[in-house]
Design an enzyme around this catalytic site. Structure first.
Site, PDB file in Angstrom:
ATOM      1  N   ASP A  37      -7.865  23.841 -42.633  1.00 28.73           N
ATOM      2  CA  ASP A  37      -6.814  23.702 -41.632  1.00 28.73           C
ATOM      3  C   ASP A  37      -6.992  22.437 -40.804  1.00 28.73           C
ATOM      4  O   ASP A  37      -6.085  22.027 -40.080  1.00 28.73           O
ATOM      5  CB  ASP A  37      -6.821  24.894 -40.671  1.00 28.73           C
ATOM      6  N   ASP A  75      -0.943  31.046 -37.726  1.00 27.37           N
ATOM      7  CA  ASP A  75      -1.548  31.726 -38.854  1.00 27.37           C
ATOM      8  C   ASP A  75      -1.309  33.204 -38.699  1.00 27.37           C
ATOM      9  O   ASP A  75      -1.336  33.709 -37.595  1.00 27.37           O
ATOM     10  CB  ASP A  75      -3.059  31.536 -38.760  1.00 27.37           C
ATOM     11  N   VAL A  81       0.825  -1.198   0.000  1.00 27.99           N
ATOM     12  CA  VAL A  81       0.000   0.000   0.000  1.00 27.99           C
ATOM     13  C   VAL A  81       0.863   1.254   0.000  1.00 27.99           C
ATOM     14  O   VAL A  81       0.601   2.230  -0.697  1.00 27.99           O
ATOM     15  CB  VAL A  81      -0.922   0.031   1.239  1.00 27.99           C
TER      16      VAL A  81
END
Ligand code: ADP
Ligand code: MG
Length: 904
Positions: A649, A338, A291
């Site tokens: 695009d 862009d 654990v």
């Protein structure tokens, strides 16, 4: 089947609109081709409700709670608790079960928080639609569409509701969201006789959620919101999908760790027996060790870190569609942007006009139709200037865009291409109104602008003859022209001298950063548009449009550059326009290179690679070459983010490691394809998002470092104790307590670590798995320090008071975990130099876990459960003091680091 289902739930009587004439639809919804008026819209909005789909249902609290237990690790623990229960250790069994419950509660809180942020994000994804209201086109939120509305569809739009088409031009629709069919469907307006339940067969209808691939149309809305076909489908989907790729990879990492842990705990078990411990004890210890080693909270914490990051990004106007992308963004090394819309505002205005050797100036303010046309500084009356009238008419013919002023927001909105909006406004300055003009001189056909042809052509009936007007990039327009207009009836031949003159004028304008759009015409056009190539046109002149830089772009590019992210600009615009703007934005600097689309095609791969690192502008490129550029950059080893807005695009957005779409000007298709949508279209958001991404990467790294170092500390404590024949200093229940309670709170708080400066946050290439050499070193040292200090305290205390020894070692180890959470906050900076209050959650969590520890020591019930006894104040103080050794070790490491590597 889907359709039938939707109809069952349709509030209005079921009609098969595709089988009836359009007039029936108009009368059924008491509407006309001019659309509804506002009074009626408001009424119908009340009657039918807003045009939206039911919000995705979140998981119930109970369900999330149950989910916390669906984890292989928890199964082991549950089995363990049953085994120890039957071994007679009833208290131990109770401890395990209650610790599991506490763990689940913490998990529920974390996951609930993550879900809420995801829900908040969904609210950002609203789209816009264009409807005719009282005959006027208006850009409205798609929620405001009502049955009976007339909607206007253009290339790139998302269909906002189910509607019957009544007017269209080359309409092609991508209905894959509904039908799964990915090839676009050509629509028409003819009545369909055959009854069909399949939307794919209803060619005169459009459906909500599909996308306009090309063409334009008008349609009357027959169903909105849940009554639409897609609404019927979505009602069946009840939960949001929170499955994140990164989350998945972490889960498989956890599985891998799981196997390792199983081996380790099996060895601990074997070793324990070998050293003479009882099998029952060792079984429990082995489980506890397992654990302590497994970072069971990790997936949830990562979701939390990511969604907090996504939420912060949304506040910066970057909407994250794919949570994993947040982290990927932090590693981007090249951002391809862009020009139009991202770097510039994409609010174009015609500033200059060139016809027949003369240059005219155009004044005005954005999309406002007021303004003058000047020649040599004097305003002229267009009515007396045939060349201006000519230019104005062609501009109006070719403008497929609309502008409208929004009183509420006090801004101009454009539907359609801003280049064409600029043409429309210019036409108005020259005295033309599109609707009036086209009532007299009807449009016959239209070939919209594409980045491949780089022109927009349209045919109108002028004086009973087909009049072709074409506008587009100058070289393309020159290429299809062979005559030149000079004011006389018969145009002259377009000579090479003319061409050289025009090209020089184009270059002058472009070098000033203006976008140039040339125009030609053919007075009596006999061909069918789009079938034969346009040729032998008469060249008239060109418009020069200004697009200004967006605010903050320069600074953001500088920040990006300072942090090792290269920005390259990709544009379809002219080389000189591109260069002028790139220079202004700080993307292009002396010594950089510009590559055009043509050069890209002719250069070999090897040549390209040589240039690639110096290129900052790609000009005159088509969308396909965009894809090539992205692939080139990726092959070069870069992690590439790319922005885009157009339909074309979409491919490159998918191909890039990270697709970024424009929220405002972007088409729905591009938004669909992207991982991140910039709500304000601003490049600045990209820089902020990168910062956030890096922060998230480092945030996850901190959490992992914390979890592994404390886990290792506990493991080593147990293993070393066995090897040196000490009794085990940590009882299994104590390990569980430490691991699930102490860690749980601290880890959750670490998820809220504030942002650090981008400058310090560069993610090294190939360092994707959160563990670098430094992290391994830190894990090992911290683990060793924790184990040896704990064992030291334990062995000394054991000599005088055995009962106290267990409590002391537990407290020392717990305290070291508290401090360790503070240690991991910074790799380089001292624990003191990071302002404490910048993460108030961690302060609160630390206070909570200290309180819990005191509770564990002094509460009688807890004493029984965890085998603790009360400590005196001196003992407690001593334990805390000695636990600070873990801080000293880390501080020493940080100091040494500065000594060897400097402050950076
Ligand atoms: P960008 O990447 O800057 O958006 P585009 O590929 O859209 O570039 O445009 C390239 C060129 O095509 C522009 O420089 C302009 O001359 C011309 N152009 C752009 N849009 C239109 C349009 N709607 N109509 C006519 N010509 C256009
Ligand atoms: Mg464009």
């Amino acid at each position: 089947m889907v359709k039938a289902d939707a109809q069952e739930n349709n509030p209005s009587p079921v009609r098969t609109w595709y089988r009836e004439a359009v007039v029936e639809t108009f009368s059924a919804f008491s509407t006309t081709e001019r659309g509804l008026d506002m009074v009626e819209v408001v009424k119908r909005l009340k009657q039918y409700g807003p045009n939206c789909l039911p919000a995705a249902k979140t998981l119930s609290f109970f369900r999330i709670f149950i989910n916390q237990f669906l984890n292989p690790l928890i199964y082991i623990l549950l089995i363990a608790s049953i085994v120890v229960f039957f071994l007679g250790e009833i208290t131990d069994a109770i401890v395990i079960v209650s610790v599991l419950i506490i763990n689940a509660v913490i998990g529920v809180i974390q996951e609930g928080k993550a879900q809420n942020t995801l829900l908040a994000l969904e609210n950002f994804t609203k789209t816009e639609a264009v409807a005719l209201r009282n005959g006027v086109e208006e850009v409205i939120g798609d929620q405001e569409i009502v049955p009976g509305d007339v909607i206007v569809l253009r290339e790139g739009d998302k269909v906002p509701a189910d509607a019957r088409l009544f007017e269209l031009k080359n309409l092609q629709i991508d209905e894959s969201a509904l039908t799964g069919e990915s090839t676009p469907v050509s629509k028409n307006i003819d009545v369909i006789e055959k009854k069909t339940d399949n939307p794919a067969d209803q060619l005169n209808m459009v459906f909500r959620g599909s996308l306009v691939v090309s063409g334009a149309a008008r349609a009357v809305v027959v169903a909105t919101g849940v009554s639409t076909v897609i609404g019927g489908i979505s009602r069946k989907m009840v939960t949001i999908n929170t499955d994140i790729p990164l989350n998945k990879s972490i889960q498989s990492l956890s599985k891998f760790i799981g196997v390792g842990v199983l081996l380790i705990s099996a060895s601990v078990f074997g070793l324990g027996i070998l050293y003479g411990n009882s099998a029952g004890d060792m079984f429990f210890t082995a489980v506890a060790v397992a654990v302590s080693l497994v970072p069971e909270g990790l997936p949830v914490v990562i979701t939390l870190v990511l969604s907090i990051g996504a939420y912060r990004m949304a506040k910066q106007n970057a909407l994250v569609k794919n949570l994993g992308a947040v982290e990927a963004l932090g590693q981007a090394s090249v951002i391809a942007v862009d020009k139009t819309g991202t770097i510039t505002k994409n609010e174009l205005m015609v500033e200059g006009l060139y016809i027949d050797g003369k240059t005219y100036e155009v004044t005005g303010n954005g999309y406002e139709s007021k303004g003058n046309i000047l020649l040599d500084g004097a305003a002229l009356d267009p009515a007396n200037h045939p060349e201006i009238l000519f230019a104005g008419k062609i501009a109006t013919f070719c403008a497929n865009a609309r502008v409208s002023f929004h009183e509420k927001e006090q801004l101009w909105k454009v539907s359609g291409d801003p280049t064409e909006a600029a043409l429309l406004v210019f036409g108005e300055k020259a005295g033309f109104h599109k609707d009036e003009l086209e009532q007299e001189e009807r449009q016959v056909s239209d070939l919209p602008f594409t980045s491949d042809t780089k022109y927009h052509a349209t045919v109108h009936m002028v004086n009973k003859k087909s009049f072709l007007s074409v506008v587009g990039a100058p070289e393309n327009i020159l290429a299809l022209s062979n005559k030149i207009w000079n004011g006389s009836k018969t145009p002259r031949k377009l000579s090479d001298t003319h061409k050289a003159e025009i090209e020089a004028a184009v270059q002058t304008m472009s070098s000033r950063g203006l976008r140039v759009v040339a125009f030609s015409y053919i007075p009596n056009y006999k061909e069918e548009l789009g079938v034969a190539p346009i040729q032998n046109a008469v060249f008239i002149g060109f418009f020069a449009m200004r697009d200004v830089l967006r605010e903050g772009v320069r600074e953001s590019i500088e920040i990006a550059r300072a942090n090792g992210v290269r920005v390259v600009m990709i544009t379809g615009d002219h080389r000189f326009t591109a260069k002028a703007i790139a220079r202004e934005a700080g993307i292009f600097r002396e010594g950089d290179e510009i590559i055009t689309g043509k050069e890209l095609k002719t250069m070999t791969k090897a040549e390209l690679v040589v240039h690639l690192n110096r290129v900052s502008v790609f000009a005159r490129v088509t969308p396909e070459s965009k894809l090539d550029i992205i692939e080139l950059l990726r092959a070069n080893g870069d992690i590439v983010g790319m922005t885009g807005d157009g339909v074309n695009d979409a491919l490159s957005l998918v191909a890039a490691d990270l697709g970024i779409a424009m929220g405002k000007v972007g088409t729905e298709v591009s938004k669909e394809a992207a991982d991140i949508v910039l709500l304000d279209d601003n490049f600045r958001s990209v820089t902020l998002a990168i910062e956030e991404g890096r922060n998230i990467y480092h945030g996850i790294k901190k959490v992992i470092l914390y979890l592994f170092s404390t886990g290792l500390g506990e493991l080593l404590t147990v293993v070393i104790a066995m090897v040196v024949f000490l009794p085990l200093p940590l009882l299994p229940t104590q390990i569980l307590w430490l691991n699930l309670v102490t860690d749980g709170f601290l880890v959750a708080a670490l998820a809220f670590e504030p942002k650090e400066k981008l400058r310090n946050r560069i993610v090294k290439k190939g360092n994707r798995f959160f563990f670098d050499r430094l992290a391994i070193l830190r894990t090992l040292t911290m683990g060793l320090v924790m184990a040896s200090v704990t064992l030291f305290v334990f062995s000394i205390a054991l000599k005088t008071d055995a009962a106290k020894a267990y409590t002391l070692s537990l407290t020392v180890l717990a305290a070291m975990q508290w401090w360790n959470a503070w240690n991991v906050r910074s790799e380089k900076k001292s624990i003191w130099s990071k302002k404490m209050w910048t993460n108030p959650y961690l302060v609160v969590a630390t206070v909570i876990v200290i309180g819990l520890q005191l509770f564990a020591i002094y509460n009688p019930i807890m004493q029984k459960l965890l085998n603790t006894t009360a400590l005196s104040l001196t003992e407690l103080g001593a334990a805390v003091m000695i636990s600070l050794s873990i801080v000293f070790v880390e501080e020493l490491r940080k100091l040494l680091r500065i000594a060897f590597h400097g402050k950076k």
